[in-house]
Design a protein around this motif. Structure first.
Motif, PDB file in Angstrom:
ATOM      1  N   ALA A  32       0.881  -0.997   0.032  1.00  0.00           N
ATOM      2  CA  ALA A  32      -0.047   0.024  -0.101  1.00  0.00           C
ATOM      3  C   ALA A  32       1.008   1.487  -0.072  1.00  0.00           C
ATOM      4  O   ALA A  32       1.906   1.128   0.451  1.00  0.00           O
ATOM      5  CB  ALA A  32      -0.999   0.076   1.153  1.00  0.00           C
ATOM      6  N   THR A  33       0.244   2.386  -0.429  1.00  0.00           N
ATOM      7  CA  THR A  33       0.799   3.474  -0.297  1.00  0.00           C
ATOM      8  C   THR A  33       0.487   4.301   1.139  1.00  0.00           C
ATOM      9  O   THR A  33      -0.705   4.262   1.814  1.00  0.00           O
ATOM     10  CB  THR A  33       0.304   4.613  -1.375  1.00  0.00           C
ATOM     11  OG1 THR A  33       0.376   4.082  -2.658  1.00  0.00           O
ATOM     12  CG2 THR A  33       0.976   6.121  -1.251  1.00  0.00           C
ATOM     13  N   VAL A  34       1.466   5.012   1.798  1.00  0.00           N
ATOM     14  CA  VAL A  34       1.121   5.376   3.189  1.00  0.00           C
ATOM     15  C   VAL A  34       1.182   7.061   2.755  1.00  0.00           C
ATOM     16  O   VAL A  34       1.835   7.706   1.989  1.00  0.00           O
ATOM     17  CB  VAL A  34       2.628   5.362   3.796  1.00  0.00           C
ATOM     18  CG1 VAL A  34       2.224   6.462   5.299  1.00  0.00           C
ATOM     19  CG2 VAL A  34       2.751   3.876   4.224  1.00  0.00           C
ATOM     20  N   VAL A  35      -0.047   7.606   3.292  1.00  0.00           N
ATOM     21  CA  VAL A  35      -0.254   8.984   3.275  1.00  0.00           C
ATOM     22  C   VAL A  35      -0.245   9.444   4.828  1.00  0.00           C
ATOM     23  O   VAL A  35      -0.894   9.046   5.665  1.00  0.00           O
ATOM     24  CB  VAL A  35      -1.651   9.430   2.793  1.00  0.00           C
ATOM     25  CG1 VAL A  35      -1.663  10.787   2.692  1.00  0.00           C
ATOM     26  CG2 VAL A  35      -1.885   9.058   1.364  1.00  0.00           C
ATOM     27  N   ARG A  36       0.809  10.487   5.158  1.00  0.00           N
ATOM     28  CA  ARG A  36       0.887  10.838   6.502  1.00  0.00           C
ATOM     29  C   ARG A  36       0.473  12.339   6.735  1.00  0.00           C
ATOM     30  O   ARG A  36       0.720  13.276   5.747  1.00  0.00           O
ATOM     31  CB  ARG A  36       2.484  11.035   6.916  1.00  0.00           C
ATOM     32  CG  ARG A  36       2.955   9.568   7.191  1.00  0.00           C
ATOM     33  CD  ARG A  36       4.443   9.789   7.438  1.00  0.00           C
ATOM     34  NE  ARG A  36       4.685  10.501   8.926  1.00  0.00           N
ATOM     35  CZ  ARG A  36       5.771  10.699   9.333  1.00  0.00           C
ATOM     36  NH1 ARG A  36       7.018  10.568   8.590  1.00  0.00           N
ATOM     37  NH2 ARG A  36       5.729  11.348  10.642  1.00  0.00           N
ATOM     38  N   THR A  37      -0.226  12.652   7.765  1.00  0.00           N
ATOM     39  CA  THR A  37      -0.801  14.072   7.925  1.00  0.00           C
ATOM     40  C   THR A  37       0.257  15.057   8.023  1.00  0.00           C
ATOM     41  O   THR A  37       0.541  16.002   7.843  1.00  0.00           O
ATOM     42  CB  THR A  37      -1.682  13.969   9.088  1.00  0.00           C
ATOM     43  OG1 THR A  37      -1.234  13.500  10.244  1.00  0.00           O
ATOM     44  CG2 THR A  37      -2.955  13.474   8.794  1.00  0.00           C
ATOM     45  N   ASP A  38       1.418  14.444   8.848  1.00  0.00           N
ATOM     46  CA  ASP A  38       2.562  15.225   9.179  1.00  0.00           C
ATOM     47  C   ASP A  38       3.309  15.642   7.751  1.00  0.00           C
ATOM     48  O   ASP A  38       3.650  16.850   7.728  1.00  0.00           O
ATOM     49  CB  ASP A  38       3.587  14.627   9.996  1.00  0.00           C
ATOM     50  CG  ASP A  38       3.066  14.104  11.306  1.00  0.00           C
ATOM     51  OD1 ASP A  38       2.505  15.058  11.976  1.00  0.00           O
ATOM     52  OD2 ASP A  38       3.681  13.114  11.929  1.00  0.00           O
ATOM     53  N   VAL A  39       3.361  14.889   6.813  1.00  0.00           N
ATOM     54  CA  VAL A  39       3.841  15.303   5.546  1.00  0.00           C
ATOM     55  C   VAL A  39       2.948  16.250   4.869  1.00  0.00           C
ATOM     56  O   VAL A  39       3.739  17.355   4.204  1.00  0.00           O
ATOM     57  CB  VAL A  39       4.298  14.138   4.691  1.00  0.00           C
ATOM     58  CG1 VAL A  39       4.815  14.405   3.468  1.00  0.00           C
ATOM     59  CG2 VAL A  39       5.452  13.105   5.552  1.00  0.00           C
ATOM     60  N   VAL A  40       1.824  15.904   4.654  1.00  0.00           N
ATOM     61  CA  VAL A  40       0.810  16.654   4.071  1.00  0.00           C
ATOM     62  C   VAL A  40       0.706  18.118   4.587  1.00  0.00           C
ATOM     63  O   VAL A  40       0.687  18.991   3.806  1.00  0.00           O
ATOM     64  CB  VAL A  40      -0.488  16.115   4.025  1.00  0.00           C
ATOM     65  CG1 VAL A  40      -1.648  16.991   3.153  1.00  0.00           C
ATOM     66  CG2 VAL A  40      -0.385  14.734   3.207  1.00  0.00           C
ATOM     67  N   ARG A  41       0.797  18.047   5.897  1.00  0.00           N
ATOM     68  CA  ARG A  41       0.574  19.562   6.663  1.00  0.00           C
ATOM     69  C   ARG A  41       1.746  20.496   6.226  1.00  0.00           C
ATOM     70  O   ARG A  41       1.558  21.480   6.047  1.00  0.00           O
ATOM     71  CB  ARG A  41       0.705  19.217   8.255  1.00  0.00           C
ATOM     72  CG  ARG A  41       0.436  20.895   8.729  1.00  0.00           C
ATOM     73  CD  ARG A  41       0.813  20.417  10.396  1.00  0.00           C
ATOM     74  NE  ARG A  41      -0.401  19.538  10.800  1.00  0.00           N
ATOM     75  CZ  ARG A  41      -1.721  19.646  11.100  1.00  0.00           C
ATOM     76  NH1 ARG A  41      -2.376  21.025  11.107  1.00  0.00           N
ATOM     77  NH2 ARG A  41      -2.399  18.972  11.515  1.00  0.00           N
ATOM     78  N   LYS A  42       2.870  19.850   6.093  1.00  0.00           N
ATOM     79  CA  LYS A  42       3.982  20.745   5.558  1.00  0.00           C
ATOM     80  C   LYS A  42       4.031  21.013   4.016  1.00  0.00           C
ATOM     81  O   LYS A  42       4.689  21.853   3.797  1.00  0.00           O
ATOM     82  CB  LYS A  42       5.377  19.866   6.001  1.00  0.00           C
ATOM     83  CG  LYS A  42       5.414  20.287   7.681  1.00  0.00           C
ATOM     84  CD  LYS A  42       6.701  19.531   8.125  1.00  0.00           C
ATOM     85  CE  LYS A  42       6.603  19.724   9.503  1.00  0.00           C
ATOM     86  NZ  LYS A  42       7.963  19.046  10.293  1.00  0.00           N
ATOM     87  N   GLU A  43       3.406  20.068   3.349  1.00  0.00           N
ATOM     88  CA  GLU A  43       3.206  20.540   2.002  1.00  0.00           C
ATOM     89  C   GLU A  43       2.380  21.698   1.860  1.00  0.00           C
ATOM     90  O   GLU A  43       2.422  22.514   0.887  1.00  0.00           O
ATOM     91  CB  GLU A  43       3.008  19.118   1.118  1.00  0.00           C
ATOM     92  CG  GLU A  43       3.728  18.078   1.079  1.00  0.00           C
ATOM     93  CD  GLU A  43       3.296  17.096   0.376  1.00  0.00           C
ATOM     94  OE1 GLU A  43       2.342  16.799  -0.047  1.00  0.00           O
ATOM     95  OE2 GLU A  43       4.041  16.010   0.476  1.00  0.00           O
ATOM     96  N   LEU A  44       1.170  21.793   2.666  1.00  0.00           N
ATOM     97  CA  LEU A  44       0.214  22.709   2.547  1.00  0.00           C
ATOM     98  C   LEU A  44       0.725  24.050   3.028  1.00  0.00           C
ATOM     99  O   LEU A  44       0.180  24.929   2.854  1.00  0.00           O
ATOM    100  CB  LEU A  44      -1.033  22.169   3.202  1.00  0.00           C
ATOM    101  CG  LEU A  44      -1.719  20.788   2.398  1.00  0.00           C
ATOM    102  CD1 LEU A  44      -3.053  20.517   3.136  1.00  0.00           C
ATOM    103  CD2 LEU A  44      -2.063  21.244   0.857  1.00  0.00           C
TER     104      LEU A  44
END
Length: 161
Positions: free
Chosen positions: A28-40
């Motif tokens: 599976a692919t992992v989607v992390r809120t920590d990473v997405v937050r820093k992208e946004l």
């Protein structure tokens, strides 16, 4: 059938370790809120509105990726409402849904947070304590992982998923 796995727990419990291990097991692919937050957000403020936007984006990414494979979402999922939203994404896309809770002894969490050096998470001890108080208990998780011990012990628990 593709699967959406929501990996939930307070900061420092080892959600990312568990999420990555699950992703390896189910391809599976992992989607992390920590990473997405820093992208946004260049300078995250962790406001309620920002957190809502991050979860919306994470779940949108999961929804898109469920067309082609399974997804593991690594997030605190501290409220029942956001866990229900993840379950709803699985239902919308025809994917299976699994809720995995990650727990860890308090002193182990504190030690891990103090020792963090190269991680996307900004959570410190103060954030951990706030989340520990605000975290709504999981209702009927598919798996509850105790990540207090050795990694081999943690990974062995994943066989029950």
């Amino acid at each position: 059938m593709n699967t959406l796995v929501a990996v939930s727990g307070v900061p420092g419990t080892g959600k990312t370790t568990v999420a990555e291990a699950i992703a390896d097991r189910i391809d599976a692919t992992v989607v992390r809120t920590d990473v997405v937050r820093k992208e946004l957000y260049d300078a995250p403020e962790y406001t309620a509105a920002e957190t809502e936007a991050v979860y919306d984006e994470v779940l949108d990414r999961a929804r898109e990726r469920l067309d082609t494979g399974s997804v593991v979402v690594d997030a605190t999922f501290k409220t029942k409402a956001v866990r229900d939203a993840a379950r709803g994404v699985a239902e919308e896309t025809g994917a299976a849904f699994r809720l995995v809770g990650v727990e860890c002894d308090d002193e182990v969490v504190r030690s891990r947070i103090r020792d963090r050096t190269d991680d996307e998470s900004d959570a410190d001890i103060e954030v951990y304590e706030v989340f520990r108080e605000q975290y709504e208990p999981l209702d009927s998780p598919d798996l509850l992982v105790d990540n207090s011990g050795m990694l081999a012990e943690t990974f062995a628990q994943l066989d029950d998923l």
